[in-house]
Scaffold this active site. Sequence first.
Site, PDB file in Angstrom:
ATOM      1  CB  SER A  10     -20.292  -4.992  -5.284  1.00  0.00           C
ATOM      2  OG  SER A  10     -21.195  -5.758  -6.031  1.00  0.00           O
ATOM      3  N   GLY A  14     -21.105 -10.341  -8.773  1.00  0.00           N
ATOM      4  CA  GLY A  14     -20.533 -11.641  -9.118  1.00  0.00           C
ATOM      5  C   GLY A  14     -19.086 -11.458  -9.532  1.00  0.00           C
ATOM      6  CG  LEU A  15     -16.368 -14.731  -8.923  1.00  0.00           C
ATOM      7  CD1 LEU A  15     -16.011 -16.183  -9.203  1.00  0.00           C
ATOM      8  CD2 LEU A  15     -15.346 -14.092  -7.992  1.00  0.00           C
ATOM      9  CB  SER A  16     -13.764 -10.486 -13.090  1.00  0.00           C
ATOM     10  OG  SER A  16     -13.385 -10.039 -14.366  1.00  0.00           O
ATOM     11  N   GLY A  17     -16.138 -11.735 -15.175  1.00  0.00           N
ATOM     12  CA  GLY A  17     -16.408 -12.747 -16.192  1.00  0.00           C
ATOM     13  C   GLY A  17     -17.678 -13.543 -15.960  1.00  0.00           C
ATOM     14  CB  ALA A  18     -20.084 -13.732 -13.151  1.00  0.00           C
ATOM     15  N   GLY A  19     -20.687 -12.397 -16.141  1.00  0.00           N
ATOM     16  CA  GLY A  19     -21.719 -11.960 -17.075  1.00  0.00           C
ATOM     17  C   GLY A  19     -22.542 -10.782 -16.595  1.00  0.00           C
ATOM     18  CE  LYS A  20     -19.614  -8.173 -12.060  1.00  0.00           C
ATOM     19  NZ  LYS A  20     -18.718  -9.211 -12.584  1.00  0.00           N
ATOM     20  CB  SER A  21     -20.848  -5.796 -18.118  1.00  0.00           C
ATOM     21  OG  SER A  21     -20.138  -5.201 -17.058  1.00  0.00           O
TER      22      SER A  21
END
Length: 197
Positions: free
Chosen positions: A105, A31-38
Amino acid sequence: MSNIVWHAHAVDKQSRAEQKGQKPLVIWFTGLSGAGKSTLAGALEQALAASGKHTYLLDGDNVRHGLCGDLGFDDAARQENIRRVGEVAKLMVDAGLIVLTAFISPFRAERELVRNLVGEGEFVEVFVDAPLSVCEERDPKGLYKKARAGEIRNFTGIDSAYEAPEQPEIHLLNAGKPVAALVDELLTALRLRVLID
């Protein structure tokens, strides 16, 4: 490369998985940067570890400090970044681990490459879907602001494309739901697919 042979070991992936009492797999957050992946990958890892699962979290920022520290952010470097991470994830799956990854990614082809590397039934793509406006509002690292000001080039979502997954195994809409609720959704989806018990 023709002189290099893969050595099969007496202790194989199945033995390692049985030893750990789990199905090894890669849970690939995109997902985009800031989407909450980490954030979500970390919270899911905590939940899995609390239930006795053997896990490892590969985070996009962390691998850029070592394994991928020599790479930039143009398309070719991003592709190589994901290829390297895919190879590491494959080794960790072979070790019997549940591997969580948190990487933008941005390209479908690279995510498919990792899916094919890991093997059938051992790759779960999780699309953390947050609108660009929400990601920009969150902007935890100040990167969108820099990209909009022209200080960062090739920034995904601004001047570099993000190819959203067409058929992810799990599609999470993350525009304000509590992390705990999203982790519950993830655990439910993984159990429904009989990937975890």
